[in-house]
Motif scaffolding. Sequence first.
Motif, mmCIF file in Angstrom:
data_model
loop_
_atom_site.group_PDB
_atom_site.id
_atom_site.type_symbol
_atom_site.label_atom_id
_atom_site.label_comp_id
_atom_site.label_asym_id
_atom_site.label_seq_id
_atom_site.Cartn_x
_atom_site.Cartn_y
_atom_site.Cartn_z
ATOM 1 N N MET A 1 0.839 -1.177 0.000
ATOM 2 C CA MET A 1 0.000 0.000 0.000
ATOM 3 C C MET A 1 0.888 1.245 0.000
ATOM 4 S SD MET A 1 -2.834 1.181 2.752
ATOM 5 C CE MET A 1 -4.347 1.442 1.899
ATOM 6 N N VAL A 2 0.542 2.200 -0.830
ATOM 7 C CA VAL A 2 1.297 3.443 -0.932
ATOM 8 C C VAL A 2 0.774 4.425 0.106
ATOM 9 C CG1 VAL A 2 1.901 5.360 -2.420
ATOM 10 C CG2 VAL A 2 1.673 3.065 -3.372
ATOM 11 N N ASN A 3 1.662 5.075 0.808
ATOM 12 C CA ASN A 3 1.283 6.065 1.808
ATOM 13 C C ASN A 3 1.582 7.450 1.262
ATOM 14 O OD1 ASN A 3 0.631 7.437 4.107
ATOM 15 N ND2 ASN A 3 2.389 6.738 5.301
ATOM 16 N N TYR A 4 0.561 8.280 1.112
ATOM 17 C CA TYR A 4 0.731 9.625 0.585
ATOM 18 C C TYR A 4 0.762 10.623 1.722
ATOM 19 C CZ TYR A 4 -0.210 7.773 -4.017
ATOM 20 O OH TYR A 4 -0.142 7.067 -5.176
ATOM 21 N N SER A 5 1.709 11.512 1.661
ATOM 22 C CA SER A 5 1.796 12.588 2.630
ATOM 23 C C SER A 5 1.518 13.898 1.905
ATOM 24 C CB SER A 5 3.195 12.620 3.250
ATOM 25 O OG SER A 5 3.321 13.738 4.082
ATOM 26 N N VAL A 6 0.523 14.619 2.369
ATOM 27 C CA VAL A 6 0.142 15.868 1.730
ATOM 28 C C VAL A 6 0.262 16.975 2.758
ATOM 29 C CG1 VAL A 6 -1.699 17.128 0.576
ATOM 30 C CG2 VAL A 6 -1.455 14.681 0.193
ATOM 31 N N SER A 7 1.039 17.986 2.453
ATOM 32 C CA SER A 7 1.183 19.121 3.355
ATOM 33 C C SER A 7 0.596 20.360 2.719
ATOM 34 C CB SER A 7 2.665 19.362 3.665
ATOM 35 O OG SER A 7 3.319 19.864 2.518
ATOM 36 N N SER A 8 0.386 21.385 3.535
ATOM 37 C CA SER A 8 -0.157 22.628 2.984
ATOM 38 C C SER A 8 0.828 23.258 2.007
ATOM 39 C CB SER A 8 -0.503 23.608 4.103
ATOM 40 O OG SER A 8 0.652 23.989 4.816
ATOM 41 N N ASP A 9 2.142 23.046 2.224
ATOM 42 C CA ASP A 9 3.135 23.607 1.305
ATOM 43 C C ASP A 9 3.051 22.952 -0.070
ATOM 44 O OD1 ASP A 9 4.082 25.289 3.256
ATOM 45 O OD2 ASP A 9 5.747 23.984 3.819
ATOM 46 N N GLY A 66 -1.862 23.734 -12.136
ATOM 47 C CA GLY A 66 -0.769 24.306 -11.363
ATOM 48 C C GLY A 66 0.519 23.570 -11.658
ATOM 49 N N CYS A 67 1.555 24.294 -12.010
ATOM 50 C CA CYS A 67 2.843 23.664 -12.348
ATOM 51 C C CYS A 67 3.466 22.961 -11.147
ATOM 52 C CB CYS A 67 3.814 24.713 -12.886
ATOM 53 S SG CYS A 67 3.287 25.423 -14.445
ATOM 54 N N GLU A 68 3.071 23.361 -9.946
ATOM 55 C CA GLU A 68 3.630 22.753 -8.743
ATOM 56 C C GLU A 68 2.627 21.820 -8.072
ATOM 57 O OE1 GLU A 68 5.557 25.735 -6.329
ATOM 58 O OE2 GLU A 68 6.201 26.801 -8.122
ATOM 59 N N ASP A 69 1.653 21.347 -8.824
ATOM 60 C CA ASP A 69 0.632 20.429 -8.319
ATOM 61 C C ASP A 69 1.286 19.096 -7.965
ATOM 62 O OD1 ASP A 69 -1.543 18.676 -7.960
ATOM 63 O OD2 ASP A 69 -2.751 19.734 -9.463
ATOM 64 N N LYS A 70 1.111 18.646 -6.731
ATOM 65 C CA LYS A 70 1.674 17.373 -6.273
ATOM 66 C C LYS A 70 0.654 16.240 -6.337
ATOM 67 C CE LYS A 70 5.471 19.426 -4.999
ATOM 68 N NZ LYS A 70 6.233 19.956 -6.081
ATOM 69 N N VAL A 71 -0.588 16.549 -6.734
ATOM 70 C CA VAL A 71 -1.642 15.540 -6.805
ATOM 71 C C VAL A 71 -1.846 15.079 -8.243
ATOM 72 C CG1 VAL A 71 -4.085 15.050 -6.333
ATOM 73 C CG2 VAL A 71 -2.771 16.497 -4.753
ATOM 74 N N VAL A 72 -2.021 16.022 -9.155
ATOM 75 C CA VAL A 72 -2.239 15.708 -10.572
ATOM 76 C C VAL A 72 -1.031 16.205 -11.361
ATOM 77 C CG1 VAL A 72 -3.727 16.053 -12.574
ATOM 78 C CG2 VAL A 72 -4.729 15.963 -10.286
#
Length: 134
Positions: A1-9, A66-72
């Motif tokens: 299982m992959v664990n994703y970490s998402v921060s406000s930054d 967004g060029c800095e999009d970490k999701v898509v």
Amino acid sequence: MVNYSVSSDSLHVPQDKLHKKGVFDSIRRDFIVAFSQWDFDPLALTNPFSKDKDKCSSSSVHIWQGCEDKVVPMELQRFVSQKLPWVKYHEVTQGGHLLVYDKDTCELILRSLLLGEEEHSHFLYKPCDASAPS
């Protein structure tokens, strides 16, 4: 299982907004859509606003990436926009996944959509690098 970490930054959204239920739910739904099995091939879609005497042809489909999009990944959106040439594709140089939560970016997007104003958006819609579509 992959664990994703998402921060406000990584999402380019202030920490206080990340904890709001609407923002959290939006991110959660985006992850569900991104990693789910779809019942159709999005690349097989046809222009829903094609010129037809019975339809309004002044509508269009836009993607603001967004060029800095970490999701898509922006490469995915570039690929989609190249396969579906009727989609109007825009890259937001300093934008992350939640770029509409930036007041200035959101205002320029709304002005573009509702008023057709593009003259002040040149600093937003630059390609992120040289490999961007023209």
